[in-house]
Design a protein around this motif. Structure first.
Motif, PDB file in Angstrom:
ATOM      1  N   ILE A  72      62.710 103.035  -9.766  1.00  0.00           N
ATOM      2  CA  ILE A  72      62.064 103.321  -8.486  1.00  0.00           C
ATOM      3  C   ILE A  72      60.654 103.824  -8.761  1.00  0.00           C
ATOM      4  N   THR A  75      58.881 108.119  -8.510  1.00  0.00           N
ATOM      5  CA  THR A  75      59.960 109.078  -8.236  1.00  0.00           C
ATOM      6  C   THR A  75      59.466 110.514  -8.212  1.00  0.00           C
ATOM      7  N   PRO A  80      60.128 108.443  -2.345  1.00  0.00           N
ATOM      8  CA  PRO A  80      60.749 107.148  -2.669  1.00  0.00           C
ATOM      9  C   PRO A  80      62.214 107.242  -3.081  1.00  0.00           C
ATOM     10  N   PHE A  84      67.667 105.982  -1.586  1.00  0.00           N
ATOM     11  CA  PHE A  84      68.653 105.790  -2.651  1.00  0.00           C
ATOM     12  C   PHE A  84      69.674 106.929  -2.662  1.00  0.00           C
TER      13      PHE A  84
END
Length: 460
Positions: A72, A75, A80, A84
């Motif tokens: 990702i 991070t 972001p 998730f």
């Protein structure tokens, strides 16, 4: 009889506390770490410590995420990660974010979180705030004291708040800042934008300095050895003729006294700075200027068999001793760059990238310098292209070099940072001579640390 009732009451309270206590596997711990080996090792030590502490309770450990293992982008800016986390750990009650150098006393952390209701939009941390608008926070001027968490102490958000944040992201809400500078501040700004009623709750057990009452606290940096000396590094100072009188004497009277190998790179030679390497100058960007410094420095590194190059502005103040201690933890034989990390369009943008900001000082391994000056590798698009964004961001990614962030480097002045933030670290650098006395900054922050180098010179 009253004694029996008292004991019964204490027993009931004890049972109630146990009933309300969190289990370790009720929380997700996200360690925001980096991909370089030293940092991975520290993150793994923290993970093992958490698991061992959970074993003592005979409980399943928390879910532990090392962010470098996720594919990702960005991070370290936290946002972001949110989608998730919600998708992967939807039954968890709390999400705790920390750094690889955060010390965690799991039992105390669980007890601390147990005091709060996880079914509310809530987050807790060690609250910091700005005394005045500052460049590192985009000169934002909040009407009330705007609190943001000390990220090295860690902060926690409820699953309820995480759900609210992800919902807003799904609806198109997103950070509007082009540059990512201070992740904890920018995350707090985003939370406030999503729900103006959700302010960070300050919790004293999430500490800046260790004490017996702390659930978490940042570990101070410790060197990994004693092999890096002033003879191993070369300092390249970027300047220009108009600052030869105003800035260079300050550099020479402070940290440069302890730099065995140092060169000044300017657009002109004059009586104030006769020992100068002449490089082209521009009013902004400076890509060609910095690239020419790399070319000259590469020859010096080879000729003197040096391991590291440090590129500095002429208004950057260092502690040479602390910088050398930091370098003991890194391998100079790899393609490695160290400094203060910024982000450009990192949020949900395929063209976003990270780079090391030049004002804080940038450290490059000798092999990386040699790689960067190979034809076609890092040629500047124009002489005025921003040198740090291109050379220490886009070019490093193209080469496949490892970019390492250290919170010990500072792009701004001491007054631009919260007092508690600086209290938990040993700074390596500060930048800008604007509205301060740089000699006093050096004396206050760095002179004591550099004393042992002075003794070493006397012995030699």
């Amino acid at each position: 009889m009253s004694f029996i009732y008292l004991m019964h009451f204490i027993f009931l309270i004890s049972c109630l506390d146990k009933a309300n206590a969190l289990n370790p596997n009720d929380i997700v711990i996200v360690i925001l770490n980096q991909k370089e080996g030293y940092h991975i090792a520290h993150a793994n030590v923290l993970k093992e410590s958490i698991v061992e502490q959970a074993d003592v309770f005979d409980k399943d450990p928390p879910k532990i995420i090392l962010s470098h293992e996720l594919n990702i982008n960005g991070t370290w800016t936290i946002i972001p990660l949110l989608d998730f986390l919600l998708d992967t750990y939807e039954t968890s009650k709390w999400f705790f974010f920390c750094l690889e150098n955060t010390a965690i006393r799991l039992n105390k952390l669980l007890n601390t979180l147990s005091r709060f209701k996880e079914n509310k939009n809530l987050w807790i941390g060690h609250a910091l705030y700005d005394h005045e608008p500052t460049i590192i926070h985009h000169f934002a001027d909040h009407n009330k004291k705007f609190k943001y968490p000390h990220i090295a102490s860690g902060f926690a958000i409820t699953s309820t708040l995480l759900t609210s944040l992800v919902k807003k992201i799904t609806e198109g809400e997103r950070p509007k800042d082009i540059f990512s500078i201070d992740a904890s501040y920018e995350f707090a700004s985003f939370v406030l934008k999503v729900d103006k009623g959700v302010q960070l709750t300050h919790v004293s057990e999430l500490c800046v300095i260790s004490s017996s009452n702390c659930a978490t606290y940042p570990r101070f940096f410790h060197p990994c050895g004693s092999s890096v000396t002033p003879e191993n590094v070369y300092f390249a100072v970027k300047t220009c003729a108009k600052y030869h009188v105003e800035r260079i004497p300050i550099i020479k009277n402070t940290w440069a006294k302890y730099a065995t190998n140092i060169g000044y790179f300017s657009d002109a030679v004059d009586k104030y700075l006769p020992d100068v390497f002449v490089v082209p100058n521009t009013t902004h960007g400076h890509c060609t200027k910095t690239y020419n410094i790399l070319i000259e420095a590469d020859q010096i590194l080879k000729r003197k068999s040096l391991n590291w190059l440090i590129i500095s502005d002429d208004d950057t103040i260092f502690s040479v001793a602390r910088l050398l201690r930091l370098l003991t933890c890194y391998n100079s034989n790899t393609l490695l760059a160290i400094g203060e990390r910024y982000g450009f369009y990192l949020w949900n943008n395929p063209y976003g990238y990270e780079y090391l900001t030049g004002g804080a000082g940038v450290v490059l391994s000798a092999p990386l310098v040699h790689e960067m000056i190979k034809p076609g590798r890092c040629d500047c698009p124009s002489s005025t292209t921003p040198d740090d964004m291109y050379l220490f961001g886009i070019c490093l990614a193209r080469i496949g070099a490892q970019l390492v962030h250290s919170p010990m480097f500072h792009q701004a002045r001491p007054t631009d940072y919260a007092t508690a933030y600086l209290a938990s670290q040993e700074p390596v650098s500060f930048h800008k001579f604007w509205m301060l006395e740089p000699l006093k900054v050096y004396d206050e922050w760095f002179a004591e640390a550099d004393k042992f180098l002075s003794k070493r010179h006397e012995e030699l």
